[in-house]
Design an enzyme around this catalytic site. Structure first.
Site, PDB file in Angstrom:
ATOM      1  CG  PHE A 171      -1.722  -1.182   1.408  1.00  0.00           C
ATOM      2  CD1 PHE A 171      -3.064  -1.305   0.689  1.00  0.00           C
ATOM      3  CD2 PHE A 171      -1.310  -2.244   2.000  1.00  0.00           C
ATOM      4  CE1 PHE A 171      -3.772  -2.246   0.984  1.00  0.00           C
ATOM      5  CE2 PHE A 171      -2.301  -3.316   2.325  1.00  0.00           C
ATOM      6  CZ  PHE A 171      -3.416  -3.173   1.956  1.00  0.00           C
ATOM      7  CG  ASP A 172       0.857   5.925  -1.714  1.00  0.00           C
ATOM      8  OD1 ASP A 172       2.089   6.459  -1.251  1.00  0.00           O
ATOM      9  OD2 ASP A 172      -0.091   6.699  -1.796  1.00  0.00           O
ATOM     10  CE  LYS A 173       2.172   8.077   5.606  1.00  0.00           C
ATOM     11  NZ  LYS A 173       1.284   9.488   5.964  1.00  0.00           N
TER      12      LYS A 173
END
Length: 617
Positions: A310-312
Site C-alpha cells: 500500500f501507498d500510505k
C-alpha cells in the site's frame, strides 16, 4: 442467405419441436408411420442447416468446432435412416444454444444496465442565456448546463450555481444521496434527486468517468484469461481427436451408429462455455459493487496473490492532513495564532493549509518581507514582529532557544507520527503544532478481512518519515513499513518481492504510484486518484472506497473457484458419457445429447451464482 438463416435459429428450433411432436403423435396416436417419418426428416433437415452453416464457417478459418461434430453425426444418422435420432439431436443442440445465449445475456446485464443509465440529452445554455434540450453529442467542454430534479447529470462537471442531493450509485455503488453545492464535482450518469443546479462541462462523452467505466467493463468482459486460452487450445486438438476416435471405433466395430454416437457425446460444449460465463459474471458483479476488474487475466492473478503493498497517503490515510496536537508557550494566544495564520496564508504547502484550516477565519495581519527557507519554512515580519514558522531545523537556524519542555513535546509529537510546525515571535518559541494525516475509517477491519482471505504480507511504502510510517503500521497491524521511499524505490522493492516468487498487488492513487501500479502483477487504483494511476492499474476502486478491496479479493477467489468447478463438471460429464457408450446398453445419441445440453445449462447456472456474490461477514 447464411446470415438470414442464422438469424432465424430460434424460429427453426420452434418449428423442429412442433414437427417432432407431430411425428410422435402420428406414430403413437394414429399409427401413421409415413407422416411421422416425413416430419422427422423435415425436422432433421431444417435443424441441421444452421448447424452446418456454423460448421462451414468454422472450417473456413481452419477450426474443427463442435458444430462440425454434430453436423457429421446428424448426416450419418440420416444416412442410416435413424431419423428420430437426427431430429432430436439437432433440436437439442439448437435449444441448448438458445438457452446458452439467453443465460449469457443475463450475465452481461451489468453492461446493459450501465449503458441504459448513460444520459442521452442535456439542457444547454445558448448565447441568449436560454436553455435548450440538445443531444448529449452536442455538448462541448466549457458549456453551461441546467439540471433539474430527477434528471441525469449529462457530463462530468463542476457546480456553478444551486444546491441539491445527487444519487451517485451508478459511479460509487453507494445509494445514499450526496449533497452538492457551488464548486462541487458531479459525475455523468448520476441522478439529481432534489434541487436545481447549473454545471459547467469538464469532461464529455467517453472521457467522463461513467464513459470510462462502461469502456473498461466491456474490454474486461471481452478479454480472455489463461484458463480460457488453454481451453481454446485444448478444443483445437480435442475436437479432431474425437473425430479420429469415432473413425477408429467404426473401423474395428463396423458399427456406424456407435461411431456417430461417440461424435455426439464427445462435444465439449460445457467446457467451452463454462469458463467465459464465470469470467463475465464475476466482472459484472464487480461493476455493480464499484469495482472495475480490467480483464479475466486479472482475476487469475488476483485470486492467487500473497502480498499486498500500500501507498500510505490517500490510500491507508484520507490524504488530508489536519492539526492533531498543539502546545502554546505564550499568554497572548489570540495574537500568536493570528500571526501564524497570516504567515501560513502566504504558503500553499499542505501543512500550511492544515494550520489555516485549524485556526479558522480571522482578520489577517499585514505580512511583510516574506522569506521562504528551502526545506525549513517561512520567515516574515508581521505588525513589526519577526515571525518564523517551520520545522526544528529552521528554529535552530534562527537561534531560537528550545526549552526542555518544548523538546519533550517535540519528541512526543514525533512519536505520535506528527509533522511539526513551530512558531517563534521575536526570537522566542510561542507555539508547537503536530499535523498528521488521519487513517481512513474502517481500514483496520478491512485489512483483517484481507488476512482472512489469505493475504500473508501487508506492506506500506511511503515517502513520509519512518516514524510516521511505523506508527501507521502498528496501528493497522501491517507486516512491514518502509518510509523515505521515492517512486523508484517503491518500484525496486516490488521487483525484489517478485524475484522471491511472490504475487504482488500494489494499491495507490497518485501519479508517483503509476510505476508501481504498472509493475505489480495486480495494480489497484483508488477511483478518486489521478487518471494516470487509473489507466495503468488492473483494478479500480470507485470513489476511493477502501472497503471494496476485501470484496474484490473475495470475488476473484470465488470466480477462479467457479471456473475450476465448471471445468471439472464439463470434463466429468464427457468422460461419463463416453464410458457409458462402451460399458452400458442404454446410452444412445438422444440421451447423450440431452445430458450434454443439461451439462451446458448446469455450468451456466453455476457461473451465474457469481452475480449474487457477497463477502461473508
Amino acid at each position: 442467405m447464411q446470415k438470414l438463416i442464422l438469424g432465424r435459429k430460434n424460429h427453426i428450433t420452434i418449428v423442429s419441436a412442433i414437427l417432432i411432436i407431430i411425428a410422435y403423435v402420428s406414430r403413437l396416436g394414429f399409427q401413421n408411420e409415413p407422416i411421422a417419418i416425413w416430419s422427422l426428416i423435415i425436422a432433421s433437415v431444417l435443424g441441421v442447416i444452421p448447424i452446418a452453416i456454423q460448421a462451414y464457417q468454422a472450417l473456413r478459418v481452419k477450426v474443427v468446432s463442435i458444430d462440425v461434430l454434430v453436423t457429421i453425426a446428424v448426416i450419418g444418422a440420416f444416412l442410416i435412416r435413424n431419423y428420430e435420432e437426427s431430429a432430436i439431436v439437432t433440436f437439442l443442440f439448437l435449444f441448448g444454444a438458445y438457452l446458452e445465449q439467453r443465460t449469457l445475456n443475463k450475465t452481461r446485464s451489468a453492461i446493459k444496465e450501465l449503458t441504459e443509465m448513460a444520459p442521452e440529452v442535456a439542457l444547454k445554455q445558448l448565447k441568449n442565456g436560454e436553455f435548450e434540450e440538445v443531444a448529449i453529442e452536442e455538448v462541448d467542454i466549457g458549456d453551461i448546463l441546467l439540471v433539474k430534479t430527477g434528471a441525469k447529470i449529462p457530463v462530468d462537471g463542476t457546480v456553478l450555481t444551486g444546491e441539491g442531493h445527487i444519487n451517485e450509485a451508478s459511479i460509487t455503488g453507494e445509494a445514499v444521496p450526496v449533497s452538492k453545492k457551488k464548486d462541487s464535482g458531479v459525475y455523468a450518469g448520476t441522478i439529481l434527486e432534489n434541487g436545481t443546479i447549473q454545471i459547467t462541462a469538464d469532461r464529455v462523452g467517453e472521457d467522463t468517468t461513467f464513459g470510462k467505466i462502461i469502456e473498461l467493463v466491456e474490454e474486461a468482459q471481452d478479454s480472455k484469461s489463461e484458463a480460457e486460452r488453454f481451453i481454446d487450445r485444448f478444443s483445437k486438438y480435442y475436437t479432431p481427436a474425437v473425430l479420429v476416435l469415432s473413425f477408429i471405433v467404426w473401423i474395428f466395430s463396423r458399427d456406424i451408429e456407435l461411431a456417430i454416437t461417440i461424435l455426439v457425446l464427445g462435444c465439449p460444449g460445457a467446457l467451452v462455455i463454462g469458463v467465459p460465463v464465470s469470467n463475465v459474471a464475476g466482472i459484472g458483479n464487480g461493476a455493480r459493487h464499484g469495482i472495475l476488474l480490467k480483464g479475466s487475466e486479472v482475476i487469475s492473478d488476483f485470486s492467487r496473490l500473497d502480498t499486498m503493498v500500500f501507498d500510505k497517503t490517500g490510500t491507508l490515510t484520507i490524504g488530508n492532513p489536519k492539526v492533531a496536537d498543539k502546545e502554546i508557550y505564550a499568554d497572548n494566544v489570540y495574537e500568536v495564532l493570528g500571526y501564524l495564520a497570516s504567515v501560513e496564508k502566504e504558503s500553499d504547502h499542505p501543512l500550511a493549509k492544515a494550520v489555516v484550516e485549524y485556526i479558522g477565519d480571522r482578520e489577517p495581519f499585514r505580512v511583510e518581507k516574506t522569506e521562504v527557507v528551502k526545506g525549513g519554512g517561512i520567515v516574515a515580519h508581521v505588525e513589526g514582529h519577526k515571525v518564523a514558522v517551520g520545522n526544528v531545523a529552521l528554529m535552530e537556524q534562527e537561534n531560537i532557544l528550545l526549552s526542555e519542555k518544548a523538546r519533550a513535546d517535540i519528541a512526543r509529537f514525533e512519536k505520535n507520527g506528527n509533522s511539526l510546525v513551530l512558531t517563534s515571535v521575536d526570537g522566542e518559541l510561542k507555539a508547537l503544532m503536530g499535523i498528521r494525516d488521519q487513517i481512513r475509517p474502517g481500514v483496520k477491519d478491512d485489512l483483517k478481512k484481507l488476512k482472512k482471505l489469505g493475504v500473508k504480507n501487508l506492506v506500506v511504502l511511503s515517502g513520509d518519515n519512518q516514524g510516521t510510517v511505523d506508527l501507521v503500521a502498528r496501528e493497522l497491524g501491517l507486516t512491514e513499513a518502509h518510509g523515505h521511499m521515492l517512486p523508484e524505490d517503491k518500484a525496486t522493492y516490488i521487483k525484489e518481492l517478485q524475484e522471491k516468487g511472490q504475487i504482488v498487488a500494489f494499491v495507490g492513487d497518485g501519479v508517483n504510484d503509476s510505476p508501481s501500479l504498472a509493475l505489480a502483477q495486480i495494480g489497484i487504483a483508488m477511483g478518486n486518484g489521478t487518471d494516470v494511476a487509473i489507466e495503468t492499474s488492473d483494478v479500480v476502486l470507485m470513489n476511493s472506497d477502501f472497503s471494496r478491496l476485501p470484496h474484490a479479493l473475495g470475488l476473484t477467489k470465488a470466480t477462479a473457484n467457479n471456473m475450476l468447478q465448471n471445468i471439472i463438471i464439463a470434463v466429468g460429464v464427457v468422460l461419463v458419457l463416453l464410458a457409458s457408450v462402451f460399458f452400458s446398453k442404454w446410452m444412445n445419441m438422444s440421451i447423450g445429447m440431452l445430458v450434454h445440453e443439461a451439462s451446458i445449462l448446469v455450468v451456466i447456472l453455476n457461473g451465474m451464482r457469481l452475480l449474487r456474490y457477497k463477502l461473508r461477514k
